[in-house]
Design a protein around this motif. Structure first.
Motif, short mmCIF file in Angstrom:
data_model
loop_
_atom_site.label_atom_id
_atom_site.label_comp_id
_atom_site.label_asym_id
_atom_site.label_seq_id
_atom_site.Cartn_x
_atom_site.Cartn_y
_atom_site.Cartn_z
N VAL A 185 141.85 24.81 42.66
CA VAL A 185 141.72 26.24 42.88
C VAL A 185 142.78 26.95 42.04
CG1 VAL A 185 141.98 28.10 44.57
CG2 VAL A 185 140.75 26.02 45.19
N ALA A 186 142.32 27.92 41.26
CA ALA A 186 143.25 28.68 40.43
C ALA A 186 143.21 30.14 40.86
CB ALA A 186 142.87 28.55 38.96
N PHE A 187 144.33 30.60 41.40
CA PHE A 187 144.42 32.03 41.73
C PHE A 187 144.88 32.74 40.46
CE2 PHE A 187 145.02 30.05 45.93
CZ PHE A 187 144.12 30.79 46.69
N CYS A 188 144.09 33.69 39.98
CA CYS A 188 144.46 34.39 38.75
C CYS A 188 144.54 35.88 39.01
CB CYS A 188 143.41 34.16 37.67
SG CYS A 188 143.33 32.45 37.15
N CYS A 189 145.60 36.48 38.52
CA CYS A 189 145.73 37.92 38.74
C CYS A 189 144.76 38.65 37.82
CB CYS A 189 147.16 38.39 38.57
SG CYS A 189 147.58 38.96 36.94
N ASN A 190 144.25 39.73 38.31
CA ASN A 190 143.21 40.49 37.63
C ASN A 190 143.61 40.95 36.24
OD1 ASN A 190 140.84 42.04 37.41
ND2 ASN A 190 141.94 43.85 38.09
N TRP A 191 144.88 41.31 36.07
CA TRP A 191 145.27 42.06 34.88
C TRP A 191 145.64 41.18 33.70
CZ3 TRP A 191 143.80 46.88 35.33
CH2 TRP A 191 143.64 47.38 36.63
N PRO B 171 144.26 40.69 42.93
CA PRO B 171 144.74 41.87 42.23
C PRO B 171 146.07 41.64 41.51
CG PRO B 171 144.69 42.23 44.61
CD PRO B 171 143.97 40.96 44.35
N CYS B 172 146.91 40.82 42.12
CA CYS B 172 148.21 40.55 41.51
C CYS B 172 148.64 39.20 42.04
CB CYS B 172 149.22 41.64 41.93
SG CYS B 172 150.92 41.29 41.43
N SER B 173 149.43 38.47 41.27
CA SER B 173 149.84 37.14 41.73
C SER B 173 150.53 37.24 43.10
CB SER B 173 150.75 36.47 40.72
OG SER B 173 151.95 37.19 40.59
N CYS B 174 151.18 38.36 43.37
CA CYS B 174 151.91 38.45 44.63
C CYS B 174 150.97 38.73 45.81
CB CYS B 174 153.05 39.44 44.56
SG CYS B 174 152.59 41.11 44.90
N CYS C 266 148.25 31.74 38.71
CA CYS C 266 148.56 32.32 37.40
C CYS C 266 148.73 33.82 37.50
CB CYS C 266 147.43 32.03 36.40
SG CYS C 266 147.11 30.29 36.18
N GLY C 267 149.71 34.32 36.81
CA GLY C 267 149.96 35.76 36.82
C GLY C 267 150.51 36.21 35.48
N CYS C 268 150.76 37.50 35.38
CA CYS C 268 151.33 38.05 34.16
C CYS C 268 152.73 37.47 33.94
CB CYS C 268 151.47 39.56 34.28
SG CYS C 268 150.02 40.38 34.96
N HIS C 269 153.17 37.48 32.70
CA HIS C 269 154.54 37.00 32.42
C HIS C 269 155.54 37.90 33.15
CE1 HIS C 269 153.98 33.91 29.29
NE2 HIS C 269 152.80 34.51 29.16
N PRO C 270 156.66 37.32 33.56
CA PRO C 270 157.69 38.14 34.22
C PRO C 270 158.01 39.35 33.35
CG PRO C 270 158.27 35.83 34.34
CD PRO C 270 157.04 35.90 33.49
N GLY C 271 158.01 40.50 33.98
CA GLY C 271 158.27 41.72 33.22
C GLY C 271 156.98 42.45 32.86
N ASP C 272 155.85 41.73 32.88
CA ASP C 272 154.58 42.34 32.47
C ASP C 272 153.64 42.65 33.62
OD1 ASP C 272 155.45 42.16 29.93
OD2 ASP C 272 154.25 40.42 29.38
N CYS C 273 154.06 42.42 34.83
CA CYS C 273 153.15 42.63 35.97
C CYS C 273 152.64 44.07 35.97
CB CYS C 273 153.88 42.34 37.28
SG CYS C 273 152.94 42.75 38.74
N HIS C 274 151.34 44.20 36.21
CA HIS C 274 150.71 45.52 36.24
C HIS C 274 151.36 46.42 37.28
CE1 HIS C 274 147.37 48.22 35.44
NE2 HIS C 274 147.21 48.39 36.74
N TYR C 275 151.89 45.79 38.31
CA TYR C 275 152.56 46.56 39.36
C TYR C 275 154.07 46.43 39.24
CZ TYR C 275 147.77 46.19 40.86
OH TYR C 275 146.41 46.23 40.88
N THR C 276 154.52 46.21 38.05
CA THR C 276 155.93 46.13 37.68
C THR C 276 156.68 44.89 38.16
OG1 THR C 276 155.92 48.51 37.99
CG2 THR C 276 158.00 47.53 37.36
#
Ligand code: SF4
Ligand code: SF4
Ligand code: FES
Lengths: 144, 332
Positions: free
Chosen positions: A11-17, A43-46, A67-77
């Motif tokens: 199972v891979a949880f992937c953030c939308n952005w 919606p977001c890795s968190c 999986c999520g955005c690289h640190p610093g790049d999260c759509h929600y900061t």
């Protein structure tokens, strides 16, 4: 009779952005990664609560990757910074309980990293395949 | 044996009741046996004189009781807090769980509380009475007669490795403020970390499989004050004991411990109340140790308003995969 080797379920949880778009790019570029990987878009890795991870194992996953955005790049900061702390502690706890550490992973994949997405999944599936079926966090009631 | 006597506490409570500072007192009263002391509310001097007790079995942490008690009480509540209880008190205040104005805290010194299970192990079943004296405990038993025990040997686990004798919250003290002390509380966690994963798995399987899901550990926990607990949800699939396999126990214990990460003050109540003697503190302490190790030392409840590690971050925190390796000391 030949018993076919059971394929692992991932199972891979992937953030939308980022990561979900990264997976999309991998597909668009016709990059191969194993079909055992089932993507769940969040919606977001968190958004991923530790309970989601345990539930995935309960319902038959052999490995869970987040999986999520690289640190610093999260759509929600800052969502992924919280993810990082939570998962560091959760995975360390799973390890403490004797659950194989290669069954869980966090990876940062951006929307432009289709190739990284495919490579990550290939590598993760290989590791989990080597571990075999998830026995330590299985729930027999959920077995088909 | 405690340095402070029942009479001193009653004196103090009387004074505060009579001068109108408080209108009720949260204290202990005798249970069926001398060792099952129970928390109770006292509304008058007469009630205090009749039922109030204080002895080596007064381990209960009163902080959590304040959440409900402050809602019900008309005036202020007097509560006696031991050093370790004051950490939970602060943590609850940090989380805005009760109104500080409605509580009057009297800090009391603590010499360590005893564990009736440990006494039972040492003196045998059939405890008739336990007398706490200056040179140890005299246990009267049905089968072994009178047995003398050293207090050190039968302390609660959390008292054996007491982390602090310091009162971090009080309105008044009976005794010193006290100091944070050296503690060996992580030794057992380290021992587990040094085992192989298979050994650890077997260890936890053995411990957790005894769990009867009575939820006492959650109910007593000062960090678990949610009005709707995830484990009360009948659809959660973890609301009762699974006979089929061990998943449910692991789910319950991992999630329970995770929910109190960074908020657990290591007050040790979970392990004290567990009827199955499961060392729950070893789960909470693993998280505490990891937090100290990954994000710098942090003691929940040391001060009101501090930001718990899970609602905080820095941009260069350790990655999860490295954390797992660091967590067991591989490249610490
Ligand atoms: S186990 Fe979790 S949800 Fe339940 S009371 Fe404790 S913190 Fe709240
Ligand atoms: S107190 Fe002990 S037996 Fe009861 S739910 Fe907690 S761990 Fe299980
Ligand atoms: S949106 Fe991608 S990690 Fe937050």
């Amino acid at each position: 009779m030949q018993i076919e080797n059971k394929k692992p379920l991932i199972v891979a949880f992937c953030c939308n952005w980022c990561s979900y778009a990264g997976a999309d790019l991998a597909g668009n570029n016709r990059l191969n990664y194993p079909a055992e990987v089932k993507i769940i878009r969040v919606p977001c890795s968190c958004r991923v609560n530790p309970m989601f991870i345990l539930r995935a194992f309960q319902r038959g996953a052999d490995g869970v990757i987040l999986c999520g955005c690289h640190p610093g790049d999260c759509h929600y900061t800052s969502g992924n910074y919280y993810t990082r702390r939570r998962m560091a502690l959760l995975f360390s706890m799973l390890d403490y309980l004797g659950i194989e550490r290669d069954r869980t992973r966090v990876e940062w994949v951006s929307a432009a990293e289709g190739a990284k997405f495919a490579a990550t999944m290939n590598d993760f599936v290989e590791k989990v395949t080597a571990l075999g079926e998830n026995k330590r966090l299985e729930d027999l009631r959920c077995k088909k | 044996m405690q340095k402070i006597s029942r009479e001193t506490l009653i004196e103090k409570a009387k004074e505060l009741l009579q001068n109108g500072t408080v209108s009720s007192v949260l204290g202990w009263k005798a249970g069926e046996f001398s060792y099952d002391v129970t928390p109770a509310t006292f509304n008058s001097v007469e009630e205090l004189e009749k039922d109030f007790v204080y002895n080596d079995f007064c381990g209960a942490n009163f902080s959590k009781y304040l959440v409900k008690a402050t809602i019900k009480a008309e005036g202020k509540i007097l509560v006696f807090l031991k050093p370790c209880d004051t950490y939970s008190f602060n943590q609850l205040l940090t989380e805005h769980r009760f109104n500080r104005e409605k509580v009057y805290v009297v800090g009391i010194p603590c010499e360590g509380m005893v564990d009736v299970e440990a006494i039972r192990k040492a003196a045998g079943e059939g405890i008739v009475s336990v007398e706490c004296t200056n040179d140890g405990l005299v246990v009267d038993t049905l089968y072994n007669g009178k047995v003398k025990l050293a207090e050190q040997d039968v302390l609660l686990e959390r008292c054996k490795v007491c982390k602090s004798k310091k009162h971090v919250a009080y309105d008044e003290l009976l005794g010193d403020e006290g100091e944070v002390i050296e503690s060996k509380r992580f030794d057992e966690v380290e021992r587990l970390e040094k085992m192989t994963p298979d050994e650890r798995f077997a260890f936890w399987q053995r411990e957790l499989s005894r769990c009867i899901r009575c939820n006492a550990c959650r109910d007593i926990c000062p960090a678990c004050t949610c009005e709707q607990c995830v484990f009360n949800n009948p659809k959660s699939g973890v609301e009762n004991k699974a006979a089929a396999n061990s998943f449910e126990e692991k789910m319950f214990h991992i999630i329970r411990a995770f929910h109190v990460v960074g908020r657990c003050t290591d007050c040790g109540e979970c392990s004290r109340v567990c009827p199955q003697n499961i060392p729950l503190h070893l789960l909470n302490r693993k998280f505490i140790k990891d937090i100290d190790n990954f994000y710098g030392e942090y003691q929940a409840g040391a001060e009101v308003g501090s930001r718990a590690p899970l609602v905080n971050y820095t941009t260069d925190d350790i990655e999860a995969s490295d954390a797992v390796r660091k967590g067991d000391g591989e490249n610490a």
